[in-house]
Design a protein around this motif. Structure first.
Motif, PDB file in Angstrom:
ATOM      1  N   ILE A  32       0.892  -1.068  -0.116  1.00  0.00           N
ATOM      2  CA  ILE A  32       0.000   0.009  -0.085  1.00  0.00           C
ATOM      3  C   ILE A  32       0.738   1.337  -0.086  1.00  0.00           C
ATOM      4  O   ILE A  32       0.817   1.981  -0.589  1.00  0.00           O
ATOM      5  CB  ILE A  32      -1.107   0.026   1.156  1.00  0.00           C
ATOM      6  CG1 ILE A  32      -1.977  -1.145   1.090  1.00  0.00           C
ATOM      7  CG2 ILE A  32      -1.592   1.493   1.104  1.00  0.00           C
ATOM      8  CD1 ILE A  32      -2.758  -1.445   2.315  1.00  0.00           C
ATOM      9  N   PHE A  46       3.832   1.362  -1.233  1.00  0.00           N
ATOM     10  CA  PHE A  46       4.663   1.517  -2.447  1.00  0.00           C
ATOM     11  C   PHE A  46       3.779   2.008  -3.489  1.00  0.00           C
ATOM     12  O   PHE A  46       4.384   2.728  -4.321  1.00  0.00           O
ATOM     13  CB  PHE A  46       5.208   0.133  -2.804  1.00  0.00           C
ATOM     14  CG  PHE A  46       5.885  -0.011  -3.956  1.00  0.00           C
ATOM     15  CD1 PHE A  46       7.240   0.423  -3.911  1.00  0.00           C
ATOM     16  CD2 PHE A  46       5.160  -0.355  -5.265  1.00  0.00           C
ATOM     17  CE1 PHE A  46       7.915   0.089  -5.058  1.00  0.00           C
ATOM     18  CE2 PHE A  46       6.083  -0.352  -6.469  1.00  0.00           C
ATOM     19  CZ  PHE A  46       7.186  -0.232  -6.356  1.00  0.00           C
ATOM     20  N   ILE A  47       2.504   1.884  -3.473  1.00  0.00           N
ATOM     21  CA  ILE A  47       1.635   2.198  -4.609  1.00  0.00           C
ATOM     22  C   ILE A  47       1.169   3.743  -4.520  1.00  0.00           C
ATOM     23  O   ILE A  47       1.324   4.548  -5.287  1.00  0.00           O
ATOM     24  CB  ILE A  47       0.154   1.279  -4.680  1.00  0.00           C
ATOM     25  CG1 ILE A  47       0.798  -0.014  -5.062  1.00  0.00           C
ATOM     26  CG2 ILE A  47      -0.652   1.838  -5.709  1.00  0.00           C
ATOM     27  CD1 ILE A  47      -0.398  -0.958  -4.945  1.00  0.00           C
ATOM     28  N   HIS A 105       5.023  13.383  -4.136  1.00  0.00           N
ATOM     29  CA  HIS A 105       5.033  14.081  -5.251  1.00  0.00           C
ATOM     30  C   HIS A 105       3.986  15.394  -5.085  1.00  0.00           C
ATOM     31  O   HIS A 105       4.547  16.815  -5.453  1.00  0.00           O
ATOM     32  CB  HIS A 105       4.793  13.553  -6.632  1.00  0.00           C
ATOM     33  CG  HIS A 105       6.004  12.816  -7.326  1.00  0.00           C
ATOM     34  ND1 HIS A 105       6.934  13.561  -8.030  1.00  0.00           N
ATOM     35  CD2 HIS A 105       6.267  11.607  -7.462  1.00  0.00           C
ATOM     36  CE1 HIS A 105       7.854  12.840  -8.357  1.00  0.00           C
ATOM     37  NE2 HIS A 105       7.470  11.480  -8.060  1.00  0.00           N
ATOM     38  N   ASP A 136      11.675   8.158  -4.603  1.00  0.00           N
ATOM     39  CA  ASP A 136      12.421   6.781  -4.793  1.00  0.00           C
ATOM     40  C   ASP A 136      12.919   6.330  -3.304  1.00  0.00           C
ATOM     41  O   ASP A 136      12.755   5.423  -2.968  1.00  0.00           O
ATOM     42  CB  ASP A 136      13.552   7.121  -5.746  1.00  0.00           C
ATOM     43  CG  ASP A 136      14.159   5.860  -6.118  1.00  0.00           C
ATOM     44  OD1 ASP A 136      13.403   5.177  -6.649  1.00  0.00           O
ATOM     45  OD2 ASP A 136      15.482   5.441  -5.951  1.00  0.00           O
ATOM     46  N   LYS A 157      12.240   2.642  -2.125  1.00  0.00           N
ATOM     47  CA  LYS A 157      13.113   1.911  -1.498  1.00  0.00           C
ATOM     48  C   LYS A 157      12.691   1.220  -0.186  1.00  0.00           C
ATOM     49  O   LYS A 157      12.979   0.080   0.349  1.00  0.00           O
ATOM     50  CB  LYS A 157      14.569   2.463  -1.389  1.00  0.00           C
ATOM     51  CG  LYS A 157      15.337   2.504  -2.851  1.00  0.00           C
ATOM     52  CD  LYS A 157      16.636   2.958  -2.598  1.00  0.00           C
ATOM     53  CE  LYS A 157      17.082   2.980  -4.073  1.00  0.00           C
ATOM     54  NZ  LYS A 157      18.059   4.525  -3.858  1.00  0.00           N
ATOM     55  N   ALA A 169       9.590   0.893   1.081  1.00  0.00           N
ATOM     56  CA  ALA A 169       8.645  -0.122   1.111  1.00  0.00           C
ATOM     57  C   ALA A 169       9.329  -1.313   0.807  1.00  0.00           C
ATOM     58  O   ALA A 169       8.826  -2.351   1.373  1.00  0.00           O
ATOM     59  CB  ALA A 169       7.750   0.300  -0.080  1.00  0.00           C
ATOM     60  N   GLY A 216       2.828  15.547 -14.833  1.00  0.00           N
ATOM     61  CA  GLY A 216       4.155  14.959 -14.924  1.00  0.00           C
ATOM     62  C   GLY A 216       4.159  13.665 -14.480  1.00  0.00           C
ATOM     63  O   GLY A 216       5.217  12.959 -14.172  1.00  0.00           O
ATOM     64  N   ARG A 217       2.859  12.827 -13.859  1.00  0.00           N
ATOM     65  CA  ARG A 217       2.908  11.673 -13.450  1.00  0.00           C
ATOM     66  C   ARG A 217       2.786  10.769 -14.720  1.00  0.00           C
ATOM     67  O   ARG A 217       2.350  11.037 -15.775  1.00  0.00           O
ATOM     68  CB  ARG A 217       1.834  11.400 -12.627  1.00  0.00           C
ATOM     69  CG  ARG A 217       2.072  12.023 -11.212  1.00  0.00           C
ATOM     70  CD  ARG A 217       3.294  11.377 -10.500  1.00  0.00           C
ATOM     71  NE  ARG A 217       3.131   9.871 -10.293  1.00  0.00           N
ATOM     72  CZ  ARG A 217       4.037   8.998 -10.453  1.00  0.00           C
ATOM     73  NH1 ARG A 217       5.276   9.465 -10.210  1.00  0.00           N
ATOM     74  NH2 ARG A 217       3.894   7.697 -10.206  1.00  0.00           N
ATOM     75  N   VAL A 218       3.213   9.474 -14.389  1.00  0.00           N
ATOM     76  CA  VAL A 218       2.894   8.329 -15.383  1.00  0.00           C
ATOM     77  C   VAL A 218       1.572   8.095 -15.619  1.00  0.00           C
ATOM     78  O   VAL A 218       0.794   8.173 -14.591  1.00  0.00           O
ATOM     79  CB  VAL A 218       3.808   7.176 -15.028  1.00  0.00           C
ATOM     80  CG1 VAL A 218       5.240   7.176 -15.443  1.00  0.00           C
ATOM     81  CG2 VAL A 218       3.691   6.702 -13.450  1.00  0.00           C
ATOM     82  N   TRP A 220       2.397  -4.693 -11.579  1.00  0.00           N
ATOM     83  CA  TRP A 220       1.582  -4.311 -10.694  1.00  0.00           C
ATOM     84  C   TRP A 220       0.753  -5.147  -9.957  1.00  0.00           C
ATOM     85  O   TRP A 220       0.731  -5.279  -8.599  1.00  0.00           O
ATOM     86  CB  TRP A 220       0.875  -2.978 -11.002  1.00  0.00           C
ATOM     87  CG  TRP A 220       1.743  -1.907 -11.101  1.00  0.00           C
ATOM     88  CD1 TRP A 220       2.109  -1.276 -12.245  1.00  0.00           C
ATOM     89  CD2 TRP A 220       2.161  -0.959 -10.001  1.00  0.00           C
ATOM     90  NE1 TRP A 220       2.708  -0.437 -11.852  1.00  0.00           N
ATOM     91  CE2 TRP A 220       2.697  -0.040 -10.821  1.00  0.00           C
ATOM     92  CE3 TRP A 220       2.116  -1.040  -8.708  1.00  0.00           C
ATOM     93  CZ2 TRP A 220       3.420   1.250 -10.249  1.00  0.00           C
ATOM     94  CZ3 TRP A 220       2.906   0.156  -8.073  1.00  0.00           C
ATOM     95  CH2 TRP A 220       3.452   1.213  -8.832  1.00  0.00           C
ATOM     96  N   ILE A 258       7.750  -6.500  -4.024  1.00  0.00           N
ATOM     97  CA  ILE A 258       7.967  -4.781  -4.125  1.00  0.00           C
ATOM     98  C   ILE A 258       9.203  -4.583  -4.742  1.00  0.00           C
ATOM     99  O   ILE A 258       9.341  -3.710  -5.716  1.00  0.00           O
ATOM    100  CB  ILE A 258       7.740  -4.193  -2.617  1.00  0.00           C
ATOM    101  CG1 ILE A 258       6.537  -4.672  -2.116  1.00  0.00           C
ATOM    102  CG2 ILE A 258       8.098  -2.815  -2.990  1.00  0.00           C
ATOM    103  CD1 ILE A 258       6.344  -4.069  -0.600  1.00  0.00           C
ATOM    104  N   GLU A 266       9.606   7.552 -13.267  1.00  0.00           N
ATOM    105  CA  GLU A 266      10.320   8.071 -12.311  1.00  0.00           C
ATOM    106  C   GLU A 266      10.165   7.496 -10.882  1.00  0.00           C
ATOM    107  O   GLU A 266       9.271   6.875 -10.775  1.00  0.00           O
ATOM    108  CB  GLU A 266       9.771   9.560 -12.192  1.00  0.00           C
ATOM    109  CG  GLU A 266       8.428   9.683 -11.924  1.00  0.00           C
ATOM    110  CD  GLU A 266       8.251  11.293 -11.665  1.00  0.00           C
ATOM    111  OE1 GLU A 266       8.693  12.069 -11.137  1.00  0.00           O
ATOM    112  OE2 GLU A 266       7.001  11.573 -12.046  1.00  0.00           O
TER     113      GLU A 266
END
Lengths: 503, 62
Positions: A97, A99-100, A107, A274, A278, A280, A501-503, B5, B49, B62
């Motif tokens: 959770i 990590f996502i 951001h 980032d 890491k 997570a 600017g996000r994916v 994912w 993960i 990113e």
């Protein structure tokens, strides 16, 4: 435990406590790049937003796995067996959770200079009411949590043979002063010491204690027999009726964990998205530790301890099986383990008050330096408030409120998270959902006598679920309904700074 | 992107489907199944993960 003071243990305890006190005051100069630039809320309240992977690992680990956890999880496992183990799936599921969600939240906050979750919500929806809802929920859910850290400290101070409330008050006032002066840098630096100490204590305990008690198989056997002797309502595995509450407590707690101001403060203080990703990957190391700590509850049975209050399980076990100096070390680890989260919690609450109440309603033109000043004073008030709470109100009150706090903080999840992924919901819908979730959740909890689970009867069968999850489902259902019926959206997706600017 | 994912769903399946692991046997090093199975999910989850993280890194997200 006798009323005698354990001098060896006390001396070791005091040594480590003094060590972290010096570190706490020295921390104001740490990680500042040489110059002292505290006159900005980003500096005091977020450590300059510059914590890398290692510092974040220690800070979030020290802040999420609190002293109260070390006391309460074994106490719960001691009392209810397998059911108390839900803390393990909870602290595993929290990381996918994180990590996502959390890199996106980072951001959104970093681009716009947000300090709190309520800032992010205001930035996204432009609704002062929704911002206030998120901020108030955060502060109210955090206050009893701080009080519980004091309970953790109280337990180990008592185990050292000290009586009275003076030692606790003194320890907490020291904490309040260095948090005031050094801000988030103080707990971040102290977390290194705290976490290393806790790792040592737990590794020694999980190797040494079973060898003294005849191995893990015997520990589990002794616990199993004890539960059977108590009538078998709980045991080494879950009863059929406990499975649904177990799973829903795990997922509900995992969703709520990083909605708290103190865990979010650790996220916002990270240097980059980032860093969070890491973490997570690496933070689950603490979960192994927690799983092993939980087993201390079973070891108490194998050691044939006579325990009056469940919270005494861990200190009683250490006093019975460890040499005095190591007990002192272990108790210092737990007490310092209370300082780190208590400091971060008070900073998180102070940031909320400053950004989402003071700046929003009292002094809109406040400078960043002025914000830092307000936040520092509020952090003192918050800590004194928690101390008064513990000294003058029954502990059960704090426990009940903390439980309700978990249900409440989960109700901010849609407002804080949904906007990071899609722009369908508008502020009014989320606010209505929040209100219904808060009222519905509190009502269920009160009607059950402040229990974390609520039973529904469907076709004569009882289904028991974590109240927080039930309230969250209600919350989301109402938000969807309001959005469909009165459909004004939030800002279009493209205009949201969170998603640009996000994916 | 989606298949990677979805690896993150595995811990939820493995840990929330409680009847699957609510047994004492088989035991491992004295630990009943209920306990070692859940503890085993800690490194597995961290590993999953990590795989998703590395994959996204290589794709240049990113």
């Amino acid at each position: 435990m006798s009323g005698d003071i354990h001098w060896t243990a006390l001396a070791v305890f005091v040594f480590f406590f003094l060590l972290v006190t010096v570190m706490g005051f020295a921390a104001s100069r740490w990680q500042t790049g040489g110059s002292k630039k505290e006159a900005h809320l980003d500096e005091w309240g977020l450590g300059g937003r510059n914590f890398g992977t290692w510092i974040t690992w220690f800070l979030v680990g020290g802040d999420f796995y609190t002293a109260y956890t070390v006391i309460a999880v074994p106490a719960l496992v001691y009392a209810v067996g397998a059911y108390g183990f839900f803390a393990l799936p909870y602290t595993i599921l929290v990381y996918p959770i994180v990590f996502i969600i959390m890199p996106r939240l980072w951001h959104a906050a970093s681009k716009a200079g947000h300090v709190t979750a309520a800032d992010v919500v205001y930035g996204r929806y432009g609704s002062r009411w929704l911002e206030l809802a998120v901020a108030v929920t955060g502060v109210v859910a955090t206050m009893p949590y701080i009080a519980l850290q004091l309970v953790g400290m109280e337990v180990v101070i008592k185990a050292l043979g000290l009586s009275g409330e003076l030692p606790l008050a003194a320890a907490f006032i020291i904490l309040a002063l260095y948090t005031y002066s050094a801000g988030l840098r103080a707990p971040a630096l102290i977390a290194f010491v705290k976490d290393l100490m806790i790792y040592i204590v737990v590794l020694v305990a999980v190797v040494l204690v079973p060898s003294k008690l005849g191995g893990y198989a015997h520990v589990f056997q002794a616990a199993g027999e004890a539960f059977a002797a108590k009538g078998g309502a709980t045991g080494l595995t879950l009863k059929p009726a406990q499975m649904l509450p177990y799973a829903s407590l795990a997922i509900g707690s995992a969703l709520a964990a990083f909605m708290y101001p103190h865990t979010l403060t650790g996220i916002f203080a990270a240097k980059s998205a980032d860093t969070i990703r890491k973490n997570a990957v690496f933070l689950p190391a603490y979960t192994v530790l927690l799983g092993l700590i939980a087993l201390l509850g079973y070891m108490a049975y194998a050691a044939h301890l006579d325990i009056k209050s469940n919270n005494d399980v861990v200190p009683a076990l250490f006093n019975a099986l460890f040499p005095a100096w190591f007990s002192g070390f272990a108790f210092a680890a737990i007490a310092i383990g209370a300082l780190v989260p208590a400091a971060v919690m008070s900073i998180g609450a102070a940031n909320l008050f400053t950004r989402n109440f003071w700046k929003a309603y009292v002094q809109p033109d406040v400078t960043p330096a002025g914000e830092a000043k307000v936040a520092k004073i509020v952090s003192l008030v918050v800590k004194v408030g928690a101390l008064v709470f513990i000294l003058f109100l029954p502990t059960q009150f704090a426990l009940d409120l903390q439980l309700l706090g978990g249900v409440w903080i989960l109700q901010t999840f849609p407002a804080v998270v949904f906007g990071l992924f899609f722009g369908w919901f508008g502020g009014p819908a989320l606010l209505t959902g929040w209100a219904v979730g808060m009222i519905g959740g509190s009502w269920m909890a009160f009607s059950d006598g402040i229990k974390p689970v609520h039973t529904f009867l469907i076709h004569g069968n009882g289904y028991t679920l974590y109240t927080g999850i039930t309230a969250l489902l209600l919350n989301i259902a109402v938000a969807v309904a309001v959005q469909l019926l009165f459909g004004r959206r939030g800002r279009p997706l493209a205009a949201s700074p969170a998603l640009r600017g996000r994916v | 992107m989606a298949p990677m994912w979805s690896l993150l769903l595995l811990p939820f399946v493995g840990l929330l489907w409680v009847p699957f692991y609510n047994h004492e046997l088989p035991a491992l090093f004295g630990f009943p199944f209920f306990y070692w199975y859940q503890l085993l999910w800690v490194p597995i989850t961290a590993g999953l993960i990590w795989i998703v993280y590395r994959h996204n890194l290589r794709r240049g997200d990113e």
